[in-house]
Write an enzyme that holds these catalytic residues in place. Structure first.
Site, PDB file in Angstrom:
ATOM      1  N   CYS A  30      -0.905  -4.399   8.227  1.00 21.56           N
ATOM      2  CA  CYS A  30      -0.693  -3.139   8.940  1.00 21.56           C
ATOM      3  C   CYS A  30      -0.077  -3.407  10.315  1.00 21.56           C
ATOM      4  O   CYS A  30       0.779  -2.659  10.788  1.00 21.56           O
ATOM      5  CB  CYS A  30      -2.008  -2.380   9.106  1.00 21.56           C
ATOM      6  SG  CYS A  30      -3.106  -2.459   7.679  1.00 21.56           S
ATOM      7  N   CYS A  84       0.821  -1.200   0.000  1.00 24.19           N
ATOM      8  CA  CYS A  84       0.000   0.000   0.000  1.00 24.19           C
ATOM      9  C   CYS A  84       0.856   1.251   0.000  1.00 24.19           C
ATOM     10  O   CYS A  84       0.346   2.355  -0.122  1.00 24.19           O
ATOM     11  CB  CYS A  84      -0.890   0.003   1.235  1.00 24.19           C
ATOM     12  SG  CYS A  84       0.094  -0.228   2.724  1.00 24.19           S
TER      13      CYS A  84
HETATM   14  S1  FES Z   1      -3.347  -0.594   4.402  1.00 31.12           S
HETATM   15 FE1  FES Z   1      -1.205  -0.620   4.355  1.00 31.12          FE
HETATM   16  S2  FES Z   1      -0.595  -0.315   6.349  1.00 31.12           S
HETATM   17 FE2  FES Z   1      -2.695  -0.455   6.419  1.00 31.12          FE
END
Ligand code: FES
Ligand SMILES: [Zn+2]
Lengths: 141, 233
Positions: A107, A37
């Site tokens: 995460c 992400c």
């Molecule tokens: S979506 Fe990547 S750290 Fe949470």
């Protein structure tokens, strides 16, 4: 996606946001990123050289709510622990505490990595080999 | 050993019995359409070995030639079974062409085919790959600037210096993207050489390097996109 109350709480009132002096001998800095992400997290600890207890922890996270909550929680948890105790914190503990859904597990992994990286940095600065116990005073070298 | 894959697992034509390369959509002896085979990969569809430098003009010609031969209209009068096969083969052909004509998609496809994992799967606990470590400092710094920029926006302020810093950062990341692309191209050439030489350990090493390069590429592209969005908003 619905966030749990605990995530929302940490997200709205993140604990220990900020930074510590990176160049200080007592401070370890962990900077980690998630390629999925693009989120990045910096977590810093300040360690008492006598007791190896983490006295201070700060973070700054650019990322999703779960990443912010995970790092906020991580700073809370490491405070008051020795570096060795802090290494026992697992991302699964964070997942449980924050009730993170499967898609948000990475995460919490980021937060665990950040703790490890910060401790690793502190160990390097203080001449402690990776993986070596630091409960006893470190021999001079 | 070129074309190792297509030679080692040979099949034969259901109609005339002639032997065929795995994945050949049409029998070269009698011209009958074949059933799609479970282990037909996109390279096999075009009778290519698994190399990365492909003559895309030739690929295009091959694609049109095969599409004409497989076109379902040609099979309107054929037995139902062959009609179905022509449909299956046509759609496989389209997928194969789309995946192979773009070099990056081709590389991604090859790596998946070779059993590599490209994007770390979300929710895969403990296996989250690391973002490129040498970029982290810059990325963090960039995020600080982006945050400030958005904050300024909200307050209705504009900070020309900050804007300039962001443009510079973006230029720098774009430069890194170009460097990375050159690196990927070198890897393609090295891969093809290793395939020709039949050197599996070299191939394994190159696969890992290609995965890292593609991950890096994706990562930097996302950063550039973020900066663009903030600058344009
Ligand atoms: S979506 Fe990547 S750290 Fe949470
Ligand atoms: Zn035949």
């Amino acid at each position: 996606m619905a966030y749990s109350d605990k995530v929302i709480d940490h997200y709205n009132n993140p604990r220990n946001v900020g930074q510590l002096d990176k160049s200080s001998q007592e401070v370890g800095t962990g900077l980690v990123g998630a390629p999925e992400c693009g989120d990045v997290m910096r977590l810093q600890i300040k360690v008492n050289p006598e007791t190896q207890v983490i006295e201070e922890a700060k973070f700054k996270t650019f990322g999703c709510g779960s990443a912010i909550a995970s790092s906020s929680l991580a700073t809370e948890w490491v405070k008051g622990k020795t570096v060795d105790e802090a290494l026992d914190i697992k991302n699964t503990d964070i997942v449980k505490e924050l009730a993170l859904p499967p898609v948000k597990i990475h995460c919490s992994v980021l937060a665990e990595d950040a703790i490890r990286a910060a401790i690793g940095d502190w160990k390097k600065k203080n001449g402690v080999a990776e993986g070596e116990a630091v409960a006893q005073p470190v021999a001079a070298h | 050993m070129p074309d190792q894959e297509t030679e080692s697992v040979a099949a034969s034509c259901w109609s005339c019995g002639a032997s065929l390369g795995t994945g050949s959509p049409i029998c070269s002896s009698c011209g009958k359409v074949q059933a799609t085979s479970a282990d037909a990969d996109y390279f096999a569809v075009f009778e290519l070995s698994r190399k990365l430098n492909i003559d895309t003009k030739a690929l295009e010609r091959g694609f049109y030639k095969l599409s004409r031969k497989l076109h379902p209209d040609l099979y309107a009068q054929a037995p139902v079974q062959e009609q179905q096969w022509s449909l299956d083969q046509s759609s496989l052909l389209n997928d194969a062409y789309r995946a192979l004509k773009d070099p990056v998609r081709r590389t991604e496809y090859l790596l998946t085919l070779e059993g590599m994992k490209l994007e770390p799967e979300k929710g895969d606990a403990g296996k989250a790959a690391r973002a490129p470590a040498d970029l982290l400092e810059e990325v963090f710094e960039l995020n600080m600037q982006l945050e400030e920029m958005r904050m300024n926006r909200k307050m209705g302020e504009d900070d020309p210096q900050l804007r300039q810093d962001l443009v510079n950062a973006k230029d720098q990341f774009e430069g890194q993207l170009r460097d990375n692309d050159i690196q990927i191209q070198n890897l393609w050439a090295a891969w093809d050489t290793a395939v020709d030489a039949g050197d599996p350990s070299q191939q394994d090493q190159l696969k890992t390097q290609m995965v890292a390069s593609l991950d890096r590429r994706r990562y930097i592209r996302n950063l550039v996109r973020d900066v663009n969005e903030t600058l344009e908003s």
